[in-house]
Design a protein around this motif. Structure first.
Motif, mmCIF file in Angstrom:
data_model
loop_
_atom_site.group_PDB
_atom_site.id
_atom_site.type_symbol
_atom_site.label_atom_id
_atom_site.label_comp_id
_atom_site.label_asym_id
_atom_site.label_seq_id
_atom_site.Cartn_x
_atom_site.Cartn_y
_atom_site.Cartn_z
ATOM 1 N N HIS A 56 0.834 -1.210 0.000
ATOM 2 C CA HIS A 56 0.000 0.000 0.000
ATOM 3 C C HIS A 56 0.867 1.258 0.000
ATOM 4 C CE1 HIS A 56 -3.438 -2.570 0.568
ATOM 5 N NE2 HIS A 56 -2.831 -3.123 1.606
ATOM 6 N N PHE A 57 1.841 1.274 -0.878
ATOM 7 C CA PHE A 57 2.768 2.399 -1.018
ATOM 8 C C PHE A 57 2.781 2.811 -2.472
ATOM 9 C CE2 PHE A 57 7.001 4.121 -1.818
ATOM 10 C CZ PHE A 57 7.041 5.109 -0.860
ATOM 11 N N HIS A 58 2.721 4.114 -2.729
ATOM 12 C CA HIS A 58 2.662 4.607 -4.105
ATOM 13 C C HIS A 58 3.548 5.831 -4.262
ATOM 14 C CE1 HIS A 58 1.050 5.817 -7.965
ATOM 15 N NE2 HIS A 58 0.794 7.012 -7.477
ATOM 16 N N VAL A 59 4.430 5.794 -5.249
ATOM 17 C CA VAL A 59 5.211 6.965 -5.652
ATOM 18 C C VAL A 59 4.586 7.458 -6.951
ATOM 19 C CG1 VAL A 59 7.457 7.803 -6.413
ATOM 20 C CG2 VAL A 59 7.331 6.127 -4.600
ATOM 21 N N PRO A 60 4.117 8.695 -6.984
ATOM 22 C CA PRO A 60 3.451 9.165 -8.208
ATOM 23 C C PRO A 60 4.410 9.186 -9.388
ATOM 24 C CG PRO A 60 3.807 10.983 -6.694
ATOM 25 C CD PRO A 60 4.201 9.732 -5.971
ATOM 26 N N PHE A 61 3.905 8.799 -10.538
ATOM 27 C CA PHE A 61 4.715 8.811 -11.751
ATOM 28 C C PHE A 61 4.396 10.069 -12.532
ATOM 29 C CE2 PHE A 61 5.516 7.778 -16.195
ATOM 30 C CZ PHE A 61 6.851 7.453 -16.096
ATOM 31 N N ASN A 62 5.369 10.950 -12.650
ATOM 32 C CA ASN A 62 5.235 12.184 -13.423
ATOM 33 C C ASN A 62 6.609 12.536 -13.975
ATOM 34 O OD1 ASN A 62 6.643 13.488 -11.286
ATOM 35 N ND2 ASN A 62 4.720 13.801 -10.202
ATOM 36 N N PRO A 63 6.728 13.558 -14.805
ATOM 37 C CA PRO A 63 8.035 13.883 -15.390
ATOM 38 C C PRO A 63 9.111 14.190 -14.350
ATOM 39 C CG PRO A 63 6.308 15.006 -16.607
ATOM 40 C CD PRO A 63 5.653 14.369 -15.414
ATOM 41 N N VAL A 64 8.743 14.787 -13.235
ATOM 42 C CA VAL A 64 9.744 15.114 -12.217
ATOM 43 C C VAL A 64 10.310 13.848 -11.590
ATOM 44 C CG1 VAL A 64 10.111 16.268 -10.009
ATOM 45 C CG2 VAL A 64 8.711 17.357 -11.760
ATOM 46 N N THR A 65 9.449 12.897 -11.246
ATOM 47 C CA THR A 65 9.956 11.662 -10.644
ATOM 48 C C THR A 65 10.748 10.835 -11.656
ATOM 49 O OG1 THR A 65 7.863 10.523 -11.085
ATOM 50 C CG2 THR A 65 8.133 11.524 -8.911
ATOM 51 N N ALA A 66 10.309 10.835 -12.915
ATOM 52 C CA ALA A 66 11.037 10.092 -13.943
ATOM 53 C C ALA A 66 12.428 10.692 -14.170
ATOM 54 C CB ALA A 66 10.252 10.076 -15.241
#
Length: 89
Positions: A56-66
């Protein structure tokens, strides 16, 4: 602890200078390395999300995280996880 925006801009400028200098030295090789690292960063973030779905852990995927994961590699993914746990929890 509050980081001044001046220090953040200084870090961004230094990082930008390093990236631009790589293009002037070896343009094709530097572009390929950046594309490869960003793709691997995306895979690392997806792997963290996949494993994290069981916990139950989520790191959002967006251009900054990529880009963070792509430029910094595994330490960048670890930094994203640490930020998610400590700052955004």
């Amino acid at each position: 602890m509050h980081i001044s925006s001046v220090w953040l801009w200084c870090g961004a400028v230094v990082l930008g200078i390093l990236i631009v200098s790589q293009f002037f030295q070896q343009p094709g090789r530097a572009a390929w390395r950046i594309v490869r690292n960003v793709a691997l960063g995306c895979l690392f973030v997806f792997a963290v999300d996949w494993v994290g779905s069981y916990l139950h852990f989520h790191v959002p995927f967006n251009p900054v995280t990529a880009l963070t994961a792509g430029i910094l590699g595994v330490p960048g993914v670890a930094a994203l996880v640490a930020m998610k746990l400590w700052i955004f929890a």
